[in-house]
Motif scaffolding. Structure first.
Motif, short mmCIF file in Angstrom:
data_model
loop_
_atom_site.label_atom_id
_atom_site.label_comp_id
_atom_site.label_asym_id
_atom_site.label_seq_id
_atom_site.Cartn_x
_atom_site.Cartn_y
_atom_site.Cartn_z
N ASP A 44 26.76 35.99 75.21
CA ASP A 44 27.75 36.39 76.35
C ASP A 44 27.37 37.78 76.34
N ILE A 45 26.65 38.30 77.67
CA ILE A 45 26.49 39.81 77.72
C ILE A 45 27.62 40.42 78.09
N THR A 46 28.73 39.94 78.59
CA THR A 46 29.85 40.83 78.79
C THR A 46 30.45 41.13 77.58
N SER A 47 30.01 40.70 76.45
CA SER A 47 30.66 40.97 75.10
C SER A 47 30.00 42.05 74.33
N ALA A 48 28.89 42.66 74.87
CA ALA A 48 27.72 43.43 74.47
C ALA A 48 28.40 44.85 74.40
#
Length: 172
Positions: free
Chosen positions: A135-139
Motif C-alpha cells: 500500500d503506497i499510501t502507507s509509505a
C-alpha cells in the motif's frame, strides 16, 4: 521499465503511449512475441509513464508518472491483466518529488514492505518503508543511497532475489 510474470507475459512502459502487455508464445524466444494490449490510465493523461512493477501475485501494478513525480498503484481485478485495472482519477499515489524529480524505475521488496526508486536528477536510489504491505499510501521515506560515482544517469534498478545485491543500470 519491464516487468514479467510466470506465464510468459511481459509488460513495459513507453513514455506517454501507455503500458503495454505482450505474450511470448515460446518461452525465451523473442521471435514469438505477440502484442496483446495497451492501457492508458486517465491518472496520467498529462504526463509520461516510466517503469512498471507488479505484486508477485499479479493483483497490483505500480508505475511512475514522471510528469508529476508520483508512483501510482493500480488494483487489477484479474491478476496480470492490465485491462482489468481500475481506470479513474482516484488511483492511489505517492508523491516522490521531494526525493526525485526525474524518476525512472522502481522496485518493491517481495514482501511488499519496502519500495526503492532510482532517478537521474538525484543520481541515487531512494527507499520507503510501507507500514501496510503493498500500500503506497502507507509509505514513509527512509533514506537514499548515492550511485553518482558509479553512474551519472541511473535508469534501471533491481535486486538479487535474496536482497544481498542491488543492480543499477544507466546511460553514463
Amino acid at each position: 521499465g519491464v516487468s514479467t510474470n510466470p506465464s510468459r507475459t511481459f509488460f513495459y512502459s513507453s513514455g506517454s503511449k501507455g503500458i503495454y502487455q505482450s505474450d511470448v508464445l515460446t518461452a525465451k524466444d523473442i521471435t514469438t512475441v505477440r502484442f496483446d494490449q495497451t492501457k492508458v490510465f486517465r491518472k496520467v493523461n498529462d504526463g509520461t509513464y516510466n517503469a512498471v512493477f507488479f505484486k508477485p501475485d499479479g493483483t497490483k501494478m505500480y508505475y511512475i508518472h514522471s510528469g508529476a513525480d508520483k508512483v501510482i498503484e493500480v488494483d487489477l481485478s484479474v491478476a496480470w491483466d492490465i485491462a482489468s485495472g481500475n481506470d479513474d482519477a482516484s488511483l492511489a499515489e505517492l508523491d516522490i518529488s521531494g526525493q526525485e524529480t526525474s524518476p525512472f524505475e522502481l522496485y518493491i521488496k517481495p514482501d511488499g514492505t519496502e519500495m526503492y526508486q532510482v532517478g537521474i536528477a538525484g543520481d541515487d536510489v531512494n527507499q520507503w518503508t510501507l507500514s501496510t504491505a503493498w500500500d503506497i499510501t502507507s509509505a514513509t521515506y527512509t533514506r537514499s543511497f548515492s550511485v553518482s560515482t558509479q553512474e551519472t544517469s541511473p535508469r534501471g534498478l533491481t535486486f538479487k532475489s535474496d536482497g544481498t545485491k542491488m543492480y543499477v543500470t544507466g546511460t553514463q
